[in-house]
Design a protein around this motif. Structure first.
Motif, PDB file in Angstrom:
ATOM      1  N   ASP A 225      70.129  -2.292 -35.064  1.00 26.28           N
ATOM      2  CA  ASP A 225      72.045  -1.443 -34.193  1.00 26.28           C
ATOM      3  C   ASP A 225      71.233  -0.287 -33.565  1.00 26.28           C
ATOM      4  OD1 ASP A 225      72.891  -3.718 -35.968  1.00 26.28           O
ATOM      5  OD2 ASP A 225      73.865  -2.431 -37.362  1.00 26.28           O
TER       6      ASP A 225
ATOM      7  N   LYS B 192      80.499   1.206 -36.912  1.00 26.32           N
ATOM      8  CA  LYS B 192      81.893   0.272 -35.989  1.00 26.32           C
ATOM      9  C   LYS B 192      81.567   0.210 -34.983  1.00 26.32           C
ATOM     10  CE  LYS B 192      85.785   3.691 -36.176  1.00 26.32           C
ATOM     11  NZ  LYS B 192      85.496   3.492 -34.992  1.00 26.32           N
ATOM     12  N   ASP B 193      80.409   1.572 -34.047  1.00 23.76           N
ATOM     13  CA  ASP B 193      80.706   0.890 -32.616  1.00 23.76           C
ATOM     14  C   ASP B 193      79.028   0.914 -32.071  1.00 23.76           C
ATOM     15  OD1 ASP B 193      83.264   1.878 -32.052  1.00 23.76           O
ATOM     16  OD2 ASP B 193      82.514   4.271 -32.216  1.00 23.76           O
TER      17      ASP B 193
ATOM     18  N   GLY C 229      79.950  -1.698 -30.570  1.00 29.50           N
ATOM     19  CA  GLY C 229      80.634  -3.527 -31.075  1.00 29.50           C
ATOM     20  C   GLY C 229      79.678  -4.247 -30.189  1.00 29.50           C
TER      21      GLY C 229
END
Length: 189
Positions: free
Chosen positions: A175, A182-183, A46
């Protein structure tokens, strides 16, 4: 009172048994049986980083091999579809906007992860997460899209990945995803 103390001690022992010392120190889950190399701090899922800053994560490749890697997105460049004039593109892809993402990957160890795909994904304004496009042959605007076949501990590689963002969408972030979205650790645009 003795029963309460015994229950508290038992609860603490059980809680400590499921994670390694590394997890308690860094706050990042570490798979049972895996030892993070001494002196290495893992980056919490995150986290958002600035370009050039490294994220350090445990990366498990398909064959269950695990190694700690440090990944830094160093540059994101908007390309032009004319760069792909020698490729066969479908009509939708011809309308897309290419992005070239330069990254540095360092294998901290303990395992070799040669030829493994790099777990960097493009996240666009449609909330779509895309893998890098695989290109065959040399591509001058963005060379070196894969890790070397031998990528042992202490090795570093510079890579460039190609992403096609659909017409009408914009690139939001790159990402690093080694587990759930979500992590993901992100480099915002």
């Amino acid at each position: 009172m003795r029963m309460l103390r015994a229950a508290v001690v038992l609860a603490l022992v059980l809680a400590a048994g499921g994670c390694s010392n590394d997890e308690k120190a860094s706050g990042v889950p570490v798979p049972k049986g895996f030892e993070v190399p001494a002196g290495v701090s893992l980056t919490k899922g995150g986290t958002t980083l600035a370009k050039g800053k490294s994220a350090t994560v445990i990366y498990q490749v398909a064959d269950k091999t695990r190694s700690v890697v440090a990944v830094a997105v160093t540059a994101v460049k908007k390309g032009e579809i004319k760069d792909f004039r020698f490729f066969s593109l479908d009509d939708e892809t011809k309308q897309a906007t290419p992005f070239y993402v330069a990254a540095t990957v360092r294998n901290i160890g303990p395992a070799g992860i040669g030829g493994a795909p790099i777990p960097l994904y493009a996240h666009d304004s449609n909330n779509t997460i895309s893998r890098p496009n695989e290109l065959v042959g040399d591509f001058a605007p963005c060379p070196n899209g894969t890790l070397p076949k031998k990528f042992l501990p202490d090795a570093t590689a510079k890579v460039c990945l190609v992403y096609m963002i659909p017409k009408g969408a914009s690139l939001v972030s790159i990402d690093l995803k080694t587990a759930d979205q979500k992590d993901a650790i992100t480099w915002k645009q």
